[in-house]
Write an enzyme that holds these catalytic residues in place. Sequence first.
Site, short mmCIF file in Angstrom:
data_model
loop_
_atom_site.label_atom_id
_atom_site.label_comp_id
_atom_site.label_asym_id
_atom_site.label_seq_id
_atom_site.Cartn_x
_atom_site.Cartn_y
_atom_site.Cartn_z
N SER A 101 0.81 -1.21 0.00
CA SER A 101 0.00 0.00 0.00
C SER A 101 0.85 1.27 0.00
O SER A 101 1.61 1.51 -0.93
CB SER A 101 -0.95 -0.04 1.19
OG SER A 101 -1.90 0.97 1.14
N ASP A 243 -2.44 6.50 -3.35
CA ASP A 243 -1.29 5.84 -2.74
C ASP A 243 -0.80 4.73 -3.67
O ASP A 243 -1.31 4.57 -4.78
CB ASP A 243 -1.62 5.32 -1.34
CG ASP A 243 -2.60 4.16 -1.36
OD1 ASP A 243 -3.36 4.04 -2.33
OD2 ASP A 243 -2.63 3.38 -0.39
N ASP A 245 -1.04 1.50 -4.00
CA ASP A 245 -1.93 0.50 -4.60
C ASP A 245 -3.29 1.09 -4.95
O ASP A 245 -4.20 0.36 -5.35
CB ASP A 245 -2.09 -0.72 -3.69
CG ASP A 245 -2.86 -0.43 -2.41
OD1 ASP A 245 -2.88 0.74 -1.99
OD2 ASP A 245 -3.43 -1.37 -1.84
N ASP A 247 -5.83 2.30 -3.37
CA ASP A 247 -7.08 2.03 -2.67
C ASP A 247 -7.48 3.20 -1.78
O ASP A 247 -8.52 3.17 -1.14
CB ASP A 247 -7.00 0.73 -1.85
CG ASP A 247 -5.99 0.78 -0.72
OD1 ASP A 247 -5.19 1.74 -0.66
OD2 ASP A 247 -5.98 -0.16 0.11
#
Length: 451
Positions: A101, A243, A245, A247
């Site tokens: 992440s 960010d 990833d 999400d």
Amino acid sequence: MKKLFGTDGVRGVANVYPMTTEMAMQIGRAAAYLFKDGNRRHRIVIGKDTRLSGYMLENALVAGICSMGVDVLVVGPLPTPGIANITSSMRADAGVVISASHNPFQDNGIKFFSRDGFKLPDEMELKIEDLIFSGKIDSLRPVATEVGKAYRIDDAVGRYVVFLKNSFPKDLDLAGMKIVLDCANGAAYKVAPAVLEELGAEVIPYGVKPNGTNINAGCGSLYPQVISEAVKEHRADLGIALDGDADRVIFVDEFGNEVDGDHIMAICATQMLKQKKLRKNTLVATVMSNMGLDIAVKRAGGKVVKTAVGDRYVVEEMIKGGYNLGGEQSGHMIFLDHNTTGDGVLSALQVLATMRRADKSLSELAEVMIPLPQVLVNVRVREKKDITTIPEVALLIGDIEKKLGDEGRILIRYSGTEPLLRIMLEGQDKYQITGWAKEIADLVEKKIGGK
């Protein structure tokens, strides 16, 4: 007590236990075994972000899953919510995301989605751990034609772009909007610019040249100052920062002021209340959300339900209660009418649609919420001891809570991934709560602090 899985999958420094190829293969084997439910061919989707170590862990997971007689669909770099979407749309048995992440590139992680696109419950993660640490998985080895195959899904990016565009109202577009977009050199570096440009926006891209080591490095949602300066420089309508990833998402308005997840939830919840689209007139947030959010939603005729920190807990509460909007202050936003997990690009599209529909700037929309002053202090600890069992600390917290009364609160919790105690105070006087937060932190440091 889980040994591998934290609040968001297995995470750590790549090539250091537990984020080793050996453990990744074992995790793949155990998960593949648990996801099989008959004599048919089974399939698991694997995607990743742009970290260098993703190649290493991807191959280990593929080997482990195939060794259990399950086929693998490899999609390559794709946002975490995109992998959830591909998993459910392709009717696969599960999805795997290789990502840490917002963490720096040397870290990595492994998390799973079930066939319906939702993150795994704690019980399933415990079963995976039991198969690994009990050694039961070692004797379960299909042979000959029963081993799995791996296939590459070449059009995964295109599929996800189409899905995202379909979440945007058909009668609207983004023509005439100038948007600064920071993809954090992460998984959305192709998807996000394509979606916004195809909807008509002029996109000024940042963080779209990943090299394996620059993910989240001075860019993305952790560094909103990048898009803040760029918005002012280019005189853009707003800035969007994802960010690694993708999400989560953080915004800045046309003046370069940050608009965090709480403000976005307030904007979306109040608009959905007006349109009678917010199920049960309820928004789901975490205990970290500012009290200003509760006030804004209540004023609009709704209510806020709070959960533990972590988007998985927000989603679980949403499913249990039949709600359709939830999120976190950090920028995780879940629109269950569209996707099953936090989706930064989809969230951005919902905000852009609200701006278009209301014909208002982001700064005007953000006025719906006035945040209470909030202070967050982290203390590194040598052990995660129950704070209530440390008399001096418990006494100090109780004394401060009495002084705050109904006009503030204290929230103290341990990080799910690091040896940190997080101390958060809200109140009417920022200088006062800052002093109290430091007082608590100093006492905790004295009692259980350490590297």
